[in-house]
Design a protein around this motif. Structure first.
Motif, short mmCIF file in Angstrom:
data_model
loop_
_atom_site.label_atom_id
_atom_site.label_comp_id
_atom_site.label_asym_id
_atom_site.label_seq_id
_atom_site.Cartn_x
_atom_site.Cartn_y
_atom_site.Cartn_z
N GLY A 163 6.68 -17.51 14.11
CA GLY A 163 6.76 -16.69 15.00
C GLY A 163 7.87 -15.90 15.28
N MET A 164 8.38 -15.58 14.09
CA MET A 164 9.70 -14.82 14.23
C MET A 164 9.25 -13.32 14.13
SD MET A 164 12.88 -14.90 11.19
CE MET A 164 12.99 -16.41 11.97
N PRO A 165 10.21 -12.56 14.80
CA PRO A 165 10.03 -11.06 15.08
C PRO A 165 10.10 -10.43 13.56
CG PRO A 165 11.45 -11.87 16.68
CD PRO A 165 11.48 -12.98 15.83
N VAL A 166 9.42 -9.49 13.66
CA VAL A 166 9.30 -8.72 12.32
C VAL A 166 10.57 -8.36 11.71
CG1 VAL A 166 8.41 -6.68 11.22
CG2 VAL A 166 6.71 -7.96 12.56
N ALA A 167 11.41 -7.55 12.81
CA ALA A 167 12.74 -7.30 12.33
C ALA A 167 13.60 -8.40 11.71
CB ALA A 167 13.42 -6.40 13.36
N LYS A 168 13.41 -9.29 12.11
CA LYS A 168 14.06 -10.73 11.94
C LYS A 168 13.35 -11.17 10.35
CE LYS A 168 17.15 -13.90 11.91
NZ LYS A 168 18.64 -13.71 12.03
N ALA A 169 12.14 -11.23 10.31
CA ALA A 169 11.43 -11.78 9.14
C ALA A 169 11.96 -11.03 7.92
CB ALA A 169 10.04 -11.89 9.62
N MET A 170 11.79 -9.64 8.15
CA MET A 170 11.72 -8.83 6.99
C MET A 170 13.22 -8.77 6.16
SD MET A 170 11.88 -5.00 8.68
CE MET A 170 11.93 -4.04 6.90
N GLN A 171 13.93 -9.39 7.03
CA GLN A 171 15.49 -9.94 6.06
C GLN A 171 15.10 -10.80 4.71
OE1 GLN A 171 18.29 -11.62 9.24
NE2 GLN A 171 18.20 -9.68 10.33
N LEU A 188 7.38 -2.22 0.19
CA LEU A 188 7.35 -3.63 0.82
C LEU A 188 8.15 -3.33 2.29
CD1 LEU A 188 7.75 -6.17 -1.93
CD2 LEU A 188 5.60 -5.03 -1.12
N ASP A 189 9.36 -2.93 2.15
CA ASP A 189 10.03 -2.48 3.36
C ASP A 189 9.38 -1.55 4.27
OD1 ASP A 189 13.16 -3.73 2.35
OD2 ASP A 189 11.94 -3.01 0.67
N ALA A 190 8.76 -0.48 3.47
CA ALA A 190 8.17 0.73 4.27
C ALA A 190 7.01 0.12 5.04
CB ALA A 190 7.74 1.63 3.23
N PHE A 191 6.36 -0.75 4.72
CA PHE A 191 5.36 -1.39 5.17
C PHE A 191 5.67 -2.02 6.59
CE2 PHE A 191 3.45 -5.80 6.04
CZ PHE A 191 2.44 -5.59 6.48
N PHE A 192 6.65 -2.75 6.58
CA PHE A 192 7.22 -3.50 7.81
C PHE A 192 7.99 -2.47 8.79
CE2 PHE A 192 7.49 -7.31 5.09
CZ PHE A 192 6.51 -8.10 5.67
N ASP A 193 8.53 -1.25 8.08
CA ASP A 193 9.30 -0.35 8.88
C ASP A 193 8.23 0.40 9.71
OD1 ASP A 193 11.78 -0.96 8.16
OD2 ASP A 193 12.15 0.35 6.20
N ALA A 194 7.00 0.64 8.94
CA ALA A 194 6.05 1.51 9.53
C ALA A 194 5.55 0.79 10.78
CB ALA A 194 4.83 1.56 8.71
N TYR A 195 5.57 -0.59 10.93
CA TYR A 195 5.05 -1.53 12.18
C TYR A 195 6.19 -1.15 13.22
CZ TYR A 195 5.02 -5.25 15.42
OH TYR A 195 4.98 -5.92 16.70
N LEU A 196 7.46 -1.24 12.67
CA LEU A 196 8.44 -1.25 13.78
C LEU A 196 8.46 0.38 14.44
CD1 LEU A 196 11.55 -2.99 12.00
CD2 LEU A 196 9.89 -4.02 13.98
N THR A 202 5.48 1.55 22.18
CA THR A 202 4.35 0.96 22.68
C THR A 202 4.18 -0.45 21.91
OG1 THR A 202 2.89 2.05 21.27
CG2 THR A 202 3.08 2.96 23.61
N PRO A 203 4.93 -1.54 22.48
CA PRO A 203 4.69 -2.92 21.75
C PRO A 203 3.36 -3.27 21.32
CG PRO A 203 6.38 -2.96 23.33
CD PRO A 203 5.56 -1.76 23.46
N LYS A 204 3.26 -3.95 20.24
CA LYS A 204 1.85 -4.53 19.75
C LYS A 204 1.78 -5.67 18.94
CE LYS A 204 -2.75 -2.54 18.65
NZ LYS A 204 -3.43 -1.35 18.21
N PRO A 205 1.07 -6.59 18.95
CA PRO A 205 1.22 -7.70 18.14
C PRO A 205 1.15 -7.37 16.75
CG PRO A 205 -0.12 -8.51 20.06
CD PRO A 205 0.30 -6.80 20.46
#
Length: 240
Positions: A163-171, A188-196, A202-205
């Motif tokens: 249940g870790m936030p994406v910004a933390k997990a992508m470390q 791979l970084d770009a994938f997570f960056d796109a979500y952020l 507009t926060p979204k799970p």
């Protein structure tokens, strides 16, 4: 006739490589060949003393490709019950010897192939969530170097299981684990960056975004557009 006036001759067709035939481990010569494929062909000699081994939670570890001795150590010293092979099934010696060692130690070997130089597919992300919900723990996941594919899956594990936030997990994708952001593995970084970026206002799970908004081809195209001349780095590293 000048050189520029000459019409090019027929292009030579590249010969198709013959399919790799798996070594027979029951035969001494076959076993010797498999060990050679592991140690030399797959650069196992580099991983003999450096496993890029990290514990990311009480129940999960990440590492590079283990040899049979290291599989035994994971099972006996760390109680590992499941090994997730992120490279996929193979006829090469590194895989055959790992599979044999897992069977001998009663460890479940799960082949779950992911890729380091492409944006992850939606179905792969959903399958990863199901995987983490169904395997027996403690577990260890690995790719070849333990840097990129292991980093992607470690981040997904922490998002889905911890249940870790994406910004933390992508470390989990960092230089600490030998991940290189400046090559194609930066997708791979770009994938997570796109979500952020998409959910900044507009926060979204995360999983809702993956299934409803995420476009792998679009994220990949945007990344390649800014990639520049960094393909040379990929050729130098010779990542899978």
């Amino acid at each position: 006739m000048t050189q520029n006036d000459q019409t090019p001759g027929p292009k030579k067709r590249k010969k198709k490589k013959a399919p790799h035939i798996a070594a027979d481990l029951s035969d001494p010569k076959g076993r010797e060949r498999a060990e050679r494929e592991l140690v030399l062909g797959d650069h196992g000699f580099l991983r003999e003393s450096f496993q890029n081994l990290h514990q990311i939670s009480p129940e999960m570890w990440r590492a590079n490709q283990p040899n049979p001795r290291q599989v035994r150590e994971h099972a006996r010293l760390r109680g590992i019950r499941t090994i997730i092979n992120l490279r996929g099934e193979s006829t090469k010696g590194y895989y055959l010897l790992e599979k044999e060692a897992c069977e001998a130690e009663g460890v479940t070997l799960v082949d779950f192939q992911v890729f380091s130089r492409d944006t992850p597919k939606v179905e792969t992300i959903n399958a990863a969530r199901e995987l983490f919900d169904t395997i027996d723990y403690p577990a260890l996941m690995h790719c070849k170097s333990g840097a990129d594919r292991a980093g992607l899956m470690s981040a997904l594990y922490m998002i889905f299981r911890q249940g870790m936030p994406v910004a933390k997990a992508m470390q989990q994708l960092s230089g600490r684990y030998l991940h290189v952001k400046s090559g194609k593995t930066g997708m791979l970084d770009a994938f997570f960056d796109a979500y952020l970026t998409d959910t900044k206002d507009t926060p979204k799970p995360f999983l809702d975004w993956v299934n409803e908004d995420y476009d792998p081809a679009e994220v990949k195209a945007a990344f390649l557009k800014t990639f520049g001349n960094r393909f040379q780095l990929d050729r130098l590293l010779r990542r899978e």
